[in-house]
Enzyme design. Structure first.
Site, short mmCIF file in Angstrom:
data_model
loop_
_atom_site.label_atom_id
_atom_site.label_comp_id
_atom_site.label_asym_id
_atom_site.label_seq_id
_atom_site.Cartn_x
_atom_site.Cartn_y
_atom_site.Cartn_z
N GLY A 1 11.75 63.35 55.60
CA GLY A 1 12.91 62.82 54.78
C GLY A 1 12.80 63.16 53.05
CG ASP A 2 13.96 60.32 51.07
OD1 ASP A 2 15.67 60.70 50.76
OD2 ASP A 2 13.93 59.35 51.40
CB THR B 1 17.60 60.49 62.30
OG1 THR B 1 18.89 59.70 62.08
CG2 THR B 1 17.63 61.72 62.40
CB SER C 1 10.45 71.06 42.48
OG SER C 1 10.60 70.11 42.14
CG ASP D 1 6.68 66.60 38.69
OD1 ASP D 1 7.09 66.88 39.40
OD2 ASP D 1 7.47 65.68 38.12
CD GLN E 1 19.45 62.28 58.52
OE1 GLN E 1 19.58 63.54 59.25
NE2 GLN E 1 19.72 61.95 57.36
N GLY F 1 20.95 60.88 50.94
CA GLY F 1 21.30 60.28 49.88
C GLY F 1 20.07 61.52 49.23
CG HIS F 2 20.68 65.80 50.03
ND1 HIS F 2 21.06 66.17 51.10
CD2 HIS F 2 19.71 64.23 50.96
CE1 HIS F 2 20.89 66.50 52.23
NE2 HIS F 2 19.63 65.06 52.36
CE LYS G 1 16.81 66.77 52.63
NZ LYS G 1 15.37 65.83 53.11
P1 GDP Z 1 16.64 65.45 49.46
O1 GDP Z 1 17.25 63.63 50.49
O2 GDP Z 1 15.48 65.31 50.10
O3 GDP Z 1 17.25 65.75 48.47
O4 GDP Z 1 15.88 64.10 48.13
P2 GDP Z 1 16.55 62.59 47.55
O5 GDP Z 1 17.02 62.82 45.71
O6 GDP Z 1 16.22 61.67 48.52
O7 GDP Z 1 14.56 62.29 46.61
C1 GDP Z 1 13.97 63.06 46.06
C2 GDP Z 1 14.00 62.84 44.13
O8 GDP Z 1 13.06 63.32 43.60
C3 GDP Z 1 15.26 62.71 43.67
O9 GDP Z 1 14.59 61.57 42.93
C4 GDP Z 1 14.92 64.20 42.71
O10 GDP Z 1 15.47 64.14 41.70
C5 GDP Z 1 13.17 63.64 42.54
N1 GDP Z 1 13.40 64.92 42.07
C6 GDP Z 1 12.96 66.27 43.49
N2 GDP Z 1 11.77 67.09 42.90
C7 GDP Z 1 11.19 66.84 42.25
C8 GDP Z 1 10.16 67.23 41.28
O11 GDP Z 1 9.30 68.08 41.27
N3 GDP Z 1 9.68 66.11 40.05
C9 GDP Z 1 9.68 64.94 40.10
N4 GDP Z 1 9.35 64.07 39.25
N5 GDP Z 1 10.67 64.60 40.82
C10 GDP Z 1 11.84 65.70 41.89
P1 IMO Z 2 17.58 62.13 53.88
O1 IMO Z 2 18.77 63.81 54.05
C1 IMO Z 2 14.61 59.86 54.45
C2 IMO Z 2 15.02 57.22 58.65
C3 IMO Z 2 15.11 55.94 58.64
C4 IMO Z 2 15.27 55.65 59.16
C5 IMO Z 2 14.96 56.68 60.13
C6 IMO Z 2 16.39 56.30 61.56
O2 IMO Z 2 17.84 61.70 52.18
O3 IMO Z 2 16.36 62.92 53.45
P2 IMO Z 2 19.03 56.00 60.97
O4 IMO Z 2 20.06 55.15 59.93
O5 IMO Z 2 18.96 57.48 60.34
O6 IMO Z 2 19.52 55.80 62.17
O7 IMO Z 2 17.45 55.92 60.44
O8 IMO Z 2 15.56 57.59 59.51
N1 IMO Z 2 15.74 57.94 57.90
C7 IMO Z 2 15.58 58.86 55.85
N2 IMO Z 2 14.40 59.14 55.76
N3 IMO Z 2 14.91 60.36 54.13
C8 IMO Z 2 16.55 60.48 55.36
O9 IMO Z 2 17.97 61.28 54.46
C9 IMO Z 2 16.66 59.93 55.96
N4 IMO Z 2 17.60 59.66 56.84
C10 IMO Z 2 17.48 58.59 57.57
O10 IMO Z 2 14.91 55.40 56.93
O11 IMO Z 2 13.48 55.12 59.14
MG MG Z 3 17.32 61.36 50.56
#
Ligand code: GDP
Ligand code: IMO
Ligand code: MG
Length: 426
Positions: free
Chosen positions: A12-13, A240, A414, A334, A225, A40-41, A16
């Site tokens: 995750g994170d 999850t 990226s 980066d 995720q 959280g995107h 995306k």
């Molecule tokens: P997602 O859940 O997969 O959409 O990712 P999140 O938004 O939770 O976390 C990604 C974080 O990295 C966010 O704060 C983005 O703004 C940031 N981000 C995405 N791509 C880049 C990158 O190439 N470089 C940096 N420094 N930050 C990035």
């Molecule tokens: P995005 O879409 C990172 C993790 C939680 C926990 C496990 C189960 O932003 O990448 P849940 O609340 O789904 O039952 O929690 O999954 N988790 C994530 N970790 N990014 C997410 O979403 C996540 N959604 C759930 O931290 O370990």
């Molecule tokens: Mg996220």
């Protein structure tokens, strides 16, 4: 136009939201197909950051149609708050451009209470859920007792389902977990209060996808995720409660499995994880802290610090297979600037043997030792690069080595959070 699935290839994170937003410039229809507001995107455009939990990340482009498919679990209050927040920023979130399936399951207050109660009770073996009620909501879906969005048109059905659910849940909450019971009437009144606005967003998602195909429009399927949080294929039980793999894009939106032309795995140039569970390349040292600080690795949903570590090619190879990835978007490259050396985990040592696949037994991944390859680091600021050939030699070497280890092309790189800080390789 082609149908593209975007999934997180790690835990995750991965970024995306940024990549979906970027690709939405070429797609008219974007659909979320699983998960809920555990996601959280983040999208950054001209310095302004937007975090989306339920609404597809294509919403910031004019003329897109954003859909929430049946596979999603939706917290009605959170959904409407998100709608209002976007409207407050001047974004059109009218039902003309945003719709949800009547089949989405609703996250109810008792799901959130149960999620929190169970985590509180699990003394030393917490999963570290987001506390958003995701697991209990999917449990009710599987148990065939859930409330679906379409139910809100029928107040008597809502009241009957909530009454029946609370007969059981309140015993658990009050007697087992020592939590406050949930009031049936207040729960129904709140949900039915949301009903008129929710109903205005109802649409037949399958039909909209069918129409998009007939009109030759490409659809972007936005995963949440990451693969290794998948309920079947992830690091069970630290997962999850939905299928996060690309196959879920079909079941979670109502389209056939042959519909997809491209499946892009989003992977960070290193690895992060929030919550508990095995993480072989985790760094508990200064390098991990450096990644967390430079990458601003704090959860977009819960604000928790993310665990950080080196890129794990074993994990990514599994993602390639489990999803049939056609290509990878490598994000946050980066962030690795100024590290004296870069490491890639290419295999594991497990019970005295070298293995190049994920072990499948529960708990085994916690017992592996990563086998690393070390590459030179880079000091140059790459956050302004938009062409691959302009990247420093050591960065290109790292990208190519990841490609070799993983077996698919890295088509997007990226180098910063902004929409424009992206390299598309031909
Ligand atoms: P997602 O859940 O997969 O959409 O990712 P999140 O938004 O939770 O976390 C990604 C974080 O990295 C966010 O704060 C983005 O703004 C940031 N981000 C995405 N791509 C880049 C990158 O190439 N470089 C940096 N420094 N930050 C990035
Ligand atoms: P995005 O879409 C990172 C993790 C939680 C926990 C496990 C189960 O932003 O990448 P849940 O609340 O789904 O039952 O929690 O999954 N988790 C994530 N970790 N990014 C997410 O979403 C996540 N959604 C759930 O931290 O370990
Ligand atoms: Mg996220």
């Amino acid at each position: 136009m082609s149908n593209t699935v975007i999934i997180g290839a790690q835990w995750g994170d991965e970024g995306k939201g940024k990549i979906v937003d970027m690709l939405s410039a070429q797609s008219r229809v974007i659909v979320r197909f699983h998960g809920g507001n555990n996601a959280g995107h983040t999208i950054k455009v001209n310095g302004q950051e937007t975090v989306l939990h339920l609404i597809p990340s294509g919403i910031l482009h004019d003329n897109t149609l954003c859909l929430i498919g049946n596979g999603v679990v939706l917290d009605p209050g959170t959904f409407l708050e998100e709608v209002d927040a976007l409207a407050g920023k001047g974004i059109d979130v009218s039902p003309a451009r945003l719709g949800m399936s009547k089949k989405v399951h609703l996250i109810m207050p008792y799901h959130k209470s149960l999620d929190k109660a169970r985590e509180a009770k699990r003394a030393s073996n917490k999963i570290g859920t987001t506390g958003r009620g995701i697991g209990p909501c999917y449990e009710d879906k599987a148990a065939r007792v859930g409330l679906r969005a379409g139910d809100v048109s029928n107040p008597a059905l809502v009241r009957e389902k909530v009454r029946r659910a609370l007969l059981e849940k309140n015993i658990l909450l009050r007697d087992l977990y020592k939590f406050d019971p949930v009031d049936a009437e207040a729960t129904c009144d709140e949900l039915l209060g949301f009903a008129p606005r929710l109903i205005s967003y109802f649409t037949d998602v399958e039909q909209r996808l069918h129409e998009a195909a007939e009109e030759g429009e490409g659809v972007l399927f936005e995963g949440a995720q990451g693969v290794h949080l998948d309920i079947d294929h992830g690091t069970y039980p630290f997962v999850t409660s939905s299928n996060t793999v690309a196959g879920s894009a079909a079941t979670g939106s109502g389209i056939g499995p042959c519909a997809f032309d491209r499946i892009v795995g989003i992977a960070k140039a290193y690895t992060t994880r929030v919550g508990a569970g095995p993480f072989p390349t985790e760094l508990l040292d200064d390098t991990g802290s450096y990644m967390r600080a430079k990458g601003a690795e704090f959860g977009a949903t819960t604000g928790r610090p993310r665990r950080c570590g080196w890129l794990d090619a074993v994990v990514l190879r599994a993602s390639v297979r489990l999803n049939g990835l056609t290509d990878i978007a490598l994000t946050k490259l980066d962030v690795l600037q100024n590290l004296p050396e870069l490491r890639i985990c290419v295999a594991y040592m497990f019970e005295g043997r070298r293995i190049d696949k994920l072990p499948q037994e529960e708990g085994a991944l916690a017992a592996v030792e990563p086998v690393y390859e070390t590459l030179p680091g880079f000091e140059e600021d790459i956050s302004g690069c938009t062409v691959f050939d302009v990247l420093p030699e050591s960065v290109r070497k790292y990208v190519r080595r990841v490609e070799e280890c993983v077996g698919v092309k890295i088509s997007i790189i990226s180098v910063g959070p902004e929409r424009t800080q992206t390299i598309v390789r031909s």
